[in-house]
Design a protein around this motif. Structure first.
Motif, PDB file in Angstrom:
ATOM      1  N   ASN A   3       0.858  -1.187   0.000  1.00  0.00           N
ATOM      2  CA  ASN A   3       0.000   0.000   0.000  1.00  0.00           C
ATOM      3  C   ASN A   3       0.889   1.231   0.000  1.00  0.00           C
ATOM      4  OD1 ASN A   3      -2.038   1.853   0.168  1.00  0.00           O
ATOM      5  ND2 ASN A   3      -2.455   1.497   2.336  1.00  0.00           N
ATOM      6  N   LEU A   4       0.864   1.989  -1.089  1.00  0.00           N
ATOM      7  CA  LEU A   4       1.616   3.237  -1.175  1.00  0.00           C
ATOM      8  C   LEU A   4       0.723   4.351  -0.629  1.00  0.00           C
ATOM      9  CD1 LEU A   4       3.212   2.686  -4.688  1.00  0.00           C
ATOM     10  CD2 LEU A   4       4.203   2.217  -2.439  1.00  0.00           C
ATOM     11  N   ALA A   5       0.688   4.475   0.707  1.00  0.00           N
ATOM     12  CA  ALA A   5      -0.239   5.373   1.395  1.00  0.00           C
ATOM     13  C   ALA A   5       0.237   6.821   1.429  1.00  0.00           C
ATOM     14  CB  ALA A   5      -0.483   4.874   2.816  1.00  0.00           C
ATOM     15  N   ALA A  22      -0.985 -10.943  -5.940  1.00  0.00           N
ATOM     16  CA  ALA A  22      -0.475  -9.787  -5.196  1.00  0.00           C
ATOM     17  C   ALA A  22      -1.258  -8.531  -5.584  1.00  0.00           C
ATOM     18  CB  ALA A  22       1.007  -9.590  -5.475  1.00  0.00           C
ATOM     19  N   THR A  23      -1.142  -7.480  -4.744  1.00  0.00           N
ATOM     20  CA  THR A  23      -1.810  -6.208  -4.998  1.00  0.00           C
ATOM     21  C   THR A  23      -0.849  -5.059  -4.710  1.00  0.00           C
ATOM     22  OG1 THR A  23      -3.980  -7.088  -4.387  1.00  0.00           O
ATOM     23  CG2 THR A  23      -3.729  -4.697  -4.316  1.00  0.00           C
ATOM     24  N   PHE A  38       2.361  -0.778 -15.915  1.00  0.00           N
ATOM     25  CA  PHE A  38       1.830  -1.706 -14.918  1.00  0.00           C
ATOM     26  C   PHE A  38       1.817  -3.086 -15.562  1.00  0.00           C
ATOM     27  CE2 PHE A  38       0.106   2.442 -14.098  1.00  0.00           C
ATOM     28  CZ  PHE A  38       0.177   2.575 -12.722  1.00  0.00           C
ATOM     29  N   THR A  39       2.619  -4.008 -15.022  1.00  0.00           N
ATOM     30  CA  THR A  39       2.732  -5.336 -15.619  1.00  0.00           C
ATOM     31  C   THR A  39       2.365  -6.399 -14.594  1.00  0.00           C
ATOM     32  OG1 THR A  39       5.056  -5.545 -15.013  1.00  0.00           O
ATOM     33  CG2 THR A  39       4.573  -4.576 -17.169  1.00  0.00           C
ATOM     34  N   GLY A  40       2.271  -7.633 -15.047  1.00  0.00           N
ATOM     35  CA  GLY A  40       1.991  -8.760 -14.175  1.00  0.00           C
ATOM     36  C   GLY A  40       0.520  -9.075 -14.106  1.00  0.00           C
ATOM     37  N   ALA A  41       0.212 -10.232 -13.504  1.00  0.00           N
ATOM     38  CA  ALA A  41      -1.164 -10.723 -13.423  1.00  0.00           C
ATOM     39  C   ALA A  41      -1.846 -10.334 -12.120  1.00  0.00           C
ATOM     40  CB  ALA A  41      -1.171 -12.241 -13.584  1.00  0.00           C
ATOM     41  N   GLY A  42      -1.171  -9.557 -11.273  1.00  0.00           N
ATOM     42  CA  GLY A  42      -1.759  -9.134 -10.000  1.00  0.00           C
ATOM     43  C   GLY A  42      -2.664  -7.928 -10.170  1.00  0.00           C
ATOM     44  N   THR A  43      -3.057  -7.333  -9.039  1.00  0.00           N
ATOM     45  CA  THR A  43      -3.992  -6.208  -9.019  1.00  0.00           C
ATOM     46  C   THR A  43      -3.239  -4.910  -8.779  1.00  0.00           C
ATOM     47  OG1 THR A  43      -5.738  -7.630  -8.163  1.00  0.00           O
ATOM     48  CG2 THR A  43      -6.024  -5.256  -7.862  1.00  0.00           C
ATOM     49  N   ASN A  44      -3.407  -3.947  -9.675  1.00  0.00           N
ATOM     50  CA  ASN A  44      -2.916  -2.586  -9.495  1.00  0.00           C
ATOM     51  C   ASN A  44      -4.144  -1.734  -9.213  1.00  0.00           C
ATOM     52  OD1 ASN A  44       0.025  -2.709 -10.165  1.00  0.00           O
ATOM     53  ND2 ASN A  44      -0.846  -3.684 -11.977  1.00  0.00           N
ATOM     54  N   LEU A  45      -4.231  -1.202  -7.985  1.00  0.00           N
ATOM     55  CA  LEU A  45      -5.465  -0.618  -7.472  1.00  0.00           C
ATOM     56  C   LEU A  45      -5.296   0.864  -7.175  1.00  0.00           C
ATOM     57  CD1 LEU A  45      -8.346  -1.336  -6.437  1.00  0.00           C
ATOM     58  CD2 LEU A  45      -7.282  -1.808  -4.220  1.00  0.00           C
ATOM     59  N   LEU A  62      -5.606  -2.232 -14.766  1.00  0.00           N
ATOM     60  CA  LEU A  62      -5.577  -1.182 -13.754  1.00  0.00           C
ATOM     61  C   LEU A  62      -7.008  -1.001 -13.269  1.00  0.00           C
ATOM     62  CD1 LEU A  62      -3.668   0.876 -12.390  1.00  0.00           C
ATOM     63  CD2 LEU A  62      -4.161   2.442 -14.271  1.00  0.00           C
ATOM     64  N   THR A  63      -7.198  -0.984 -11.938  1.00  0.00           N
ATOM     65  CA  THR A  63      -8.538  -0.919 -11.360  1.00  0.00           C
ATOM     66  C   THR A  63      -8.661   0.306 -10.479  1.00  0.00           C
ATOM     67  OG1 THR A  63      -8.708  -3.335 -11.379  1.00  0.00           O
ATOM     68  CG2 THR A  63     -10.228  -2.151  -9.931  1.00  0.00           C
TER      69      THR A  63
END
Length: 186
Positions: A3-5, A22-23, A38-45, A62-63
């Motif tokens: 989490n990049l808060a 991963a997220t 943004f690469t990979g099969a994970g979640t970019n939120l 990208l979500t």
């Protein structure tokens, strides 16, 4: 999950490689400049804050669940809009072979949207106004019983591609304060 808060910036070409399961969550305002990837099969939120997208931004998926999209950019990849807003100045362009899925109410006033790929309008109202335009040169697929509605001066939907209603038993409505100019297929 990362989490990049605290917010930040990708000065490009910044790469966010998220593995399957991963997220990476952007929990505060963040700027992505041309070349961000943004690469990979994970979640970019995109989860909170203002997300300024400048230039050519590429992603596997990208979500957005909250926050506001800002800047003028070209989106390359699959973008899932599940909440938040695009109500800021600037312009969003969906590249060919790319998809924007709208699955929540999407305020875009005063942003313009140009589609060269696919917009899968699954649910929600798209709120336009301030004389802005939506420009469709690809496929705009109304998959339910939605409304494009205006919250200000007359907006215009310019269809030079295909506007299709593919689902929902009731009516998709383009409100009376939205001009629908068609040089494509409805």
């Amino acid at each position: 999950t990362v989490n990049l808060a605290g917010g930040g910036a990708s000065t490009g070409p910044g790469i966010f490689n998220t593995s399957s399961g991963a997220t990476v969550s952007f929990g505060n305002s963040y700027t992505f400049n041309s070349g961000s990837l943004f690469t990979g099969a994970g979640t970019n939120l995109l989860a909170a804050g203002t997300f300024t997208l400048n230039g050519d931004i590429s992603f596997t998926r990208l979500t957005q669940t909250a926050g506001t999209i800002a800047g003028t950019h070209l989106q390359n990849g699959v973008f899932d809009f599940l909440g938040g807003s695009w109500a800021s100045s600037g312009a969003s362009t969906i590249a060919s072979n790319s998809t924007l899925t709208v699955a929540a109410n999407l305020p875009v006033n005063p942003r313009s949207i140009t589609n060269h790929g696919t917009v899968a309008w699954a649910t929600g109202t798209i709120s336009t106004g301030d004389g802005i335009g939506i420009y469709n040169h690809g496929l705009w697929d109304a998959q339910g019983n939605q409304i494009q509605h205006v919250g200000g001066p007359v907006a215009t939907f310019h269809n030079a591609g295909t506007f299709r209603k593919s689902g929902g038993p009731a009516t998709t409505t383009i409100n009376t304060a939205v001009n629908f100019n068609n040089t494509g297929t409805l």
